[in-house]
Motif scaffolding. Structure first.
Motif, short mmCIF file in Angstrom:
data_model
loop_
_atom_site.label_atom_id
_atom_site.label_comp_id
_atom_site.label_asym_id
_atom_site.label_seq_id
_atom_site.Cartn_x
_atom_site.Cartn_y
_atom_site.Cartn_z
N PHE A 90 0.83 -1.21 0.00
CA PHE A 90 0.00 0.00 0.00
C PHE A 90 0.86 1.25 0.00
O PHE A 90 0.58 2.21 -0.73
N LEU A 91 1.89 1.27 0.82
CA LEU A 91 2.71 2.46 0.97
C LEU A 91 3.46 2.82 -0.30
O LEU A 91 3.82 3.98 -0.51
N THR A 92 3.70 1.85 -1.17
CA THR A 92 4.36 2.15 -2.44
C THR A 92 3.41 2.80 -3.44
O THR A 92 3.85 3.38 -4.44
N SER A 93 2.10 2.69 -3.18
CA SER A 93 1.12 3.20 -4.14
C SER A 93 0.40 4.45 -3.67
O SER A 93 -0.31 5.09 -4.45
N THR A 94 0.56 4.82 -2.39
CA THR A 94 -0.13 6.00 -1.87
C THR A 94 0.76 7.22 -1.94
O THR A 94 1.96 7.12 -2.21
N SER A 95 0.18 8.38 -1.67
CA SER A 95 0.97 9.60 -1.73
C SER A 95 0.39 10.66 -0.82
O SER A 95 -0.77 10.56 -0.38
N SER A 96 1.16 11.70 -0.57
CA SER A 96 0.72 12.80 0.29
C SER A 96 -0.38 13.63 -0.36
O SER A 96 -1.01 14.45 0.30
N LYS A 97 -0.64 13.40 -1.65
CA LYS A 97 -1.72 14.12 -2.32
C LYS A 97 -3.09 13.56 -1.94
O LYS A 97 -4.11 14.22 -2.16
N LYS A 111 3.64 5.26 11.90
CA LYS A 111 5.01 5.73 12.08
C LYS A 111 5.60 6.28 10.78
O LYS A 111 6.74 6.72 10.75
N GLU A 112 4.81 6.25 9.72
CA GLU A 112 5.29 6.65 8.40
C GLU A 112 5.34 8.16 8.24
O GLU A 112 5.02 8.91 9.16
N ASP A 113 5.72 8.60 7.05
CA ASP A 113 5.85 10.01 6.69
C ASP A 113 4.63 10.80 7.17
O ASP A 113 3.49 10.45 6.84
N HIS A 140 3.69 16.88 11.90
CA HIS A 140 3.11 17.28 10.62
C HIS A 140 3.45 18.74 10.34
O HIS A 140 3.44 19.57 11.27
N PRO A 141 3.80 19.09 9.11
CA PRO A 141 4.12 20.49 8.79
C PRO A 141 3.05 21.48 9.23
O PRO A 141 3.35 22.62 9.60
N TYR A 142 1.80 21.05 9.24
CA TYR A 142 0.69 21.91 9.66
C TYR A 142 0.89 22.40 11.09
O TYR A 142 0.48 23.52 11.42
N ARG A 143 1.51 21.57 11.93
CA ARG A 143 1.70 21.93 13.33
C ARG A 143 2.70 23.07 13.52
O ARG A 143 2.81 23.64 14.61
N PHE A 144 3.44 23.38 12.45
CA PHE A 144 4.47 24.41 12.57
C PHE A 144 4.11 25.68 11.81
O PHE A 144 4.90 26.62 11.75
N GLU A 145 2.91 25.70 11.23
CA GLU A 145 2.46 26.89 10.53
C GLU A 145 2.06 27.97 11.53
O GLU A 145 1.45 27.69 12.55
N THR A 146 2.44 29.18 11.24
CA THR A 146 1.97 30.31 12.06
C THR A 146 1.25 31.29 11.15
O THR A 146 1.75 31.65 10.07
#
Length: 289
Positions: free
Chosen positions: A163-170, A194-196, A267-273
């Motif tokens: 599954f992880l080879t076929s999914t994406s952050s999009k 524990k993944e990306d 997650h990058p969202y946690r660092f947005e200001t």
């Protein structure tokens, strides 16, 4: 509809209706009747009028969050497909959520395809299950879900890699239903978390099916798996939201106690200001003149 009517012939379903529904305030049940007949999908989710309300609540919330974050599609996963009724319900709910939010929903199911494996020890609750329980009619299920969901069949460790080879952050993961019964199998599922961090929404919804059983505790089963995951992960946390039930109109349903939140603290969202010119000022009526 035929599935719903079939369920209504079962005594345990009427017991649940009596305990979880008819024990609620009369006015809410009266309003529910009209919502069922005339209400929007969102209204029906609010009044727990969608079959398997934990699916409806979680998938809708995930889609709303994704839309607010600028995504056009998300992924939802079920571990422990068995005969497939849960997965097929997720398909039905996802269609309605897409019509409501415009968010496309990709659905994935994971199962051995052969029923329950051998338990490792007491932590897998062998008092509840037999090896081979919950088999799958693979050919029929694959025919019914073709083009609507994808099955990954085999050991969890192997299918997760596939599954992880076929999914994406999009297409971030927004909801995961975990019904693999065993501690050992749940631990394998939790490796996913524990993944990306970009593979998930910052707040991902998880449903744990078996924790309502009396013999479940934090030294065995899914609860032990959750505990051990949290103890070993510094920036990931799976937590029970104690106030979810307070936000629901109907408060006696088990499912509200089975929803957990996966917090992706890295997650990058946690660092947005976000800065703007308008300051937020709290009102103090005692200072008013």
């Amino acid at each position: 509809m035929s599935f719903l009517l079939k369920r209504l012939t079962q005594k345990r379903i009427w017991t649940r209706i009596y305990k979880e529904r008819l024990s609620e305030p009369l006015h809410l049940n009266i309003i529910s009747f009209f919502v069922f007949l005339f209400g929007s999908f969102r209204s029906k989710v609010l009044y727990d009028l969608v079959l398997r309300p934990h699916h409806a609540y979680s998938i809708l919330k995930a889609a709303d969050q994704a839309k607010a974050r600028g995504f056009t599609e998300i992924s939802i996963l079920e571990f422990g497909v068995a005969h497939g009724s849960g997965l097929m319900n997720m398909i039905k709910v996802a269609e309605k959520v897409t019509n409501t939010t415009g968010i496309k929903i990709n659905i994935y199911g994971f199962d051995t395809g052969k029923g329950m494996p051998e338990p490792i020890d007491y932590r897998d609750h062998p008092e509840y299950y037999n090896t081979g329980d919950f088999p799958m009619n693979r050919d029929l299920l694959e025919e019914r879900i073709k083009g609507k969901a994808q099955l990954f069949l085999g050991p969890i460790k192997e299918t997760l890699k596939e599954f992880l080879t076929s999914t994406s952050s999009k297409t971030p993961i927004g909801f995961v239903s975990i019904d693999v019964d065993y501690y050992s199998s749940t631990m394998e599922v939790l490796e996913l978390f524990k993944e990306d961090p970009n593979l998930f929404l910052p707040l991902t919804y998880i449903y744990f099916d078996d924790i309502f059983m009396e013999n479940h505790n934090d030294k065995s089963g899914e609860l032990l798996a959750i505990k051990e995951f949290n103890e070993t992960q510094k920036l990931r946390n799976i937590s029970y939201h104690k106030f979810l039930v307070n936000k629901r109109l109907f408060k006696n349903s088990n499912w509200t106690k089975q929803i957990y939140y996966f917090h992706v603290l890295d997650h990058p969202y946690r660092f947005e200001t976000k800065r703007n010119d308008a300051k937020r000022v709290l009102d103090n009526p005692y200072l008013n003149i």
